[in-house]
Scaffold this active site. Structure first.
Site, short mmCIF file in Angstrom:
data_model
loop_
_atom_site.label_atom_id
_atom_site.label_comp_id
_atom_site.label_asym_id
_atom_site.label_seq_id
_atom_site.Cartn_x
_atom_site.Cartn_y
_atom_site.Cartn_z
N TYR A 90 0.83 -1.20 0.00
CA TYR A 90 0.00 0.00 0.00
C TYR A 90 0.86 1.25 0.00
O TYR A 90 2.08 1.19 0.21
CB TYR A 90 -0.94 0.00 1.21
N LYS B 203 6.61 -1.98 1.84
CA LYS B 203 5.44 -1.36 2.48
C LYS B 203 4.26 -2.31 2.36
O LYS B 203 3.36 -2.14 1.53
CB LYS B 203 5.14 0.02 1.87
N GLU C 94 12.39 2.70 13.81
CA GLU C 94 11.49 3.76 13.33
C GLU C 94 10.24 3.75 14.18
O GLU C 94 10.12 2.96 15.11
CB GLU C 94 11.15 3.52 11.84
N LEU D 143 11.49 1.34 6.74
CA LEU D 143 10.87 1.76 5.48
C LEU D 143 11.56 3.03 4.99
O LEU D 143 11.84 3.92 5.80
CB LEU D 143 9.38 2.04 5.73
#
Ligand SMILES: Cc1ncc(COP(=O)(O)O)c(C=O)c1O
Length: 291
Positions: A33, A147, A180, A205
């Protein structure tokens, strides 16, 4: 007028936007996505998001359901049909519908869904006072560069943040380094005014906002170091912030209850936020069709 979504070839009222129960996205999270920000009727970093989408698809060997141009037309049409001035566009592609079996199906066609919705501006207090984050162990898989819609550890982490009254949870790997946030990249600013964010790899990411902010920082002659940092280093930093398509650049003023720097959004975070907002507003206005 009701909200309109795009589902596998058709524009449908959002309330009737449905996919098959045999969609592999539903059964295996076998899909990818993107979230693209719409700012003042402008699509922010569209091509960066589409390039990352392509990469995620390639890594998972999912064949894209259509070429880039018709997809960009669908994205535009949804923003205009839904009259979104400020909001987000959600794009998801799954491996498609097939009898449930773990291995790739021989004959499934990838399913594209796209939706658009307005969002509210960030609360003034977030920007004036900064937000807080908590730390949690990073329990995700080893391919965080993709992702994927497989977001269960992120969902659990964000829920922990919400329950702790925090904006975000920073995930910490086995070495004690911050990877993250559950839906954002993590940054700190040293006392010398250098900005630090984890280097790219399979551990995080590659945020599209991260890339834009790195470019802005470079243009502003701020020294950047892409490297890992520990939670302890973050707590001792002069400033901290997160970046994402929906948070832009959001100052962080508390980590696990410890105040960061002066406990107020610092000058570098504020400068980068303002510069990133100016950058978004330079994008071209969306017209219904691509030129
Ligand atoms: C795990 C994770 N890291 C980083 C980001 C930031 O990426 P971007 O700047 O492209 O929104 C996101 C965005 O949702 C995310 O989910």
């Amino acid at each position: 007028m009701s909200r309109i979504a795009y589902v596998d070839g058709r524009y449908v009222p959002h309330s009737h936007a449905q996919v098959s129960m045999d969609d592999r996205g539903y059964q295996f999270a076998d899909g990818v996505y993107e979230v693209v920000t719409i700012r003042q009727k402008r699509m922010v970093d569209e091509l960066g998001h589409l390039a990352r989408l392509d990469r995620s698809l390639r890594e998972l060997e999912i064949e894209r359901p259509m070429k880039e141009r018709p997809m960009r037309q669908i994205m535009r049409r949804l923003v205009t049909l839904n009259k979104v001035e400020n909001g987000i566009l959600y794009i998801q592609i799954t491996r498609g519908v097939a009898r449930r079996d773990h291995a790739f199906p021989a004959d499934a066609n990838a399913v594209l869904v796209v939706s658009a919705r307005p969002t509210r501006p960030h609360p003034a207090a977030y920007i004036e006072d900064g937000v807080s984050v908590i730390s949690i162990p990073d329990i995700r898989w080893a391919r965080r560069d993709i992702k994927s819609t497989s977001l269960l550890p992120n969902v659990l982490g964000k829920q922990q943040a919400v329950e702790a009254g925090a904006f975000e949870a920073w995930m910490v790997d086995d070495a004690g380094d911050v990877t993250e946030g559950t839906a954002s990249n993590a940054w700190i600013v040293t006392k010398e005014g250098h900005i630090i964010t984890r280097n790219l790899g399979t551990e995080i990411l590659s945020g599209i906002t991260r890339l834009a902010v790195l470019k802005i920082a470079q243009e502003s002659q701020i020294k950047i170091v892409e490297r890992s940092f520990t939670l302890e280093e973050a707590k001792q930093a002069a400033e901290a912030f997160v970046t994402s398509a929906s948070a832009f650049v959001m100052p962080v003023t508390q980590i696990d209850g410890s105040a960061i720097g002066a406990g107020k959004p610092g000058p570098i975070s504020q400068k980068l936020r303002a510069a990133y907002i100016a950058f978004m507003e330079l994008e071209p206005l969306i017209s219904n069709e691509l030129e």
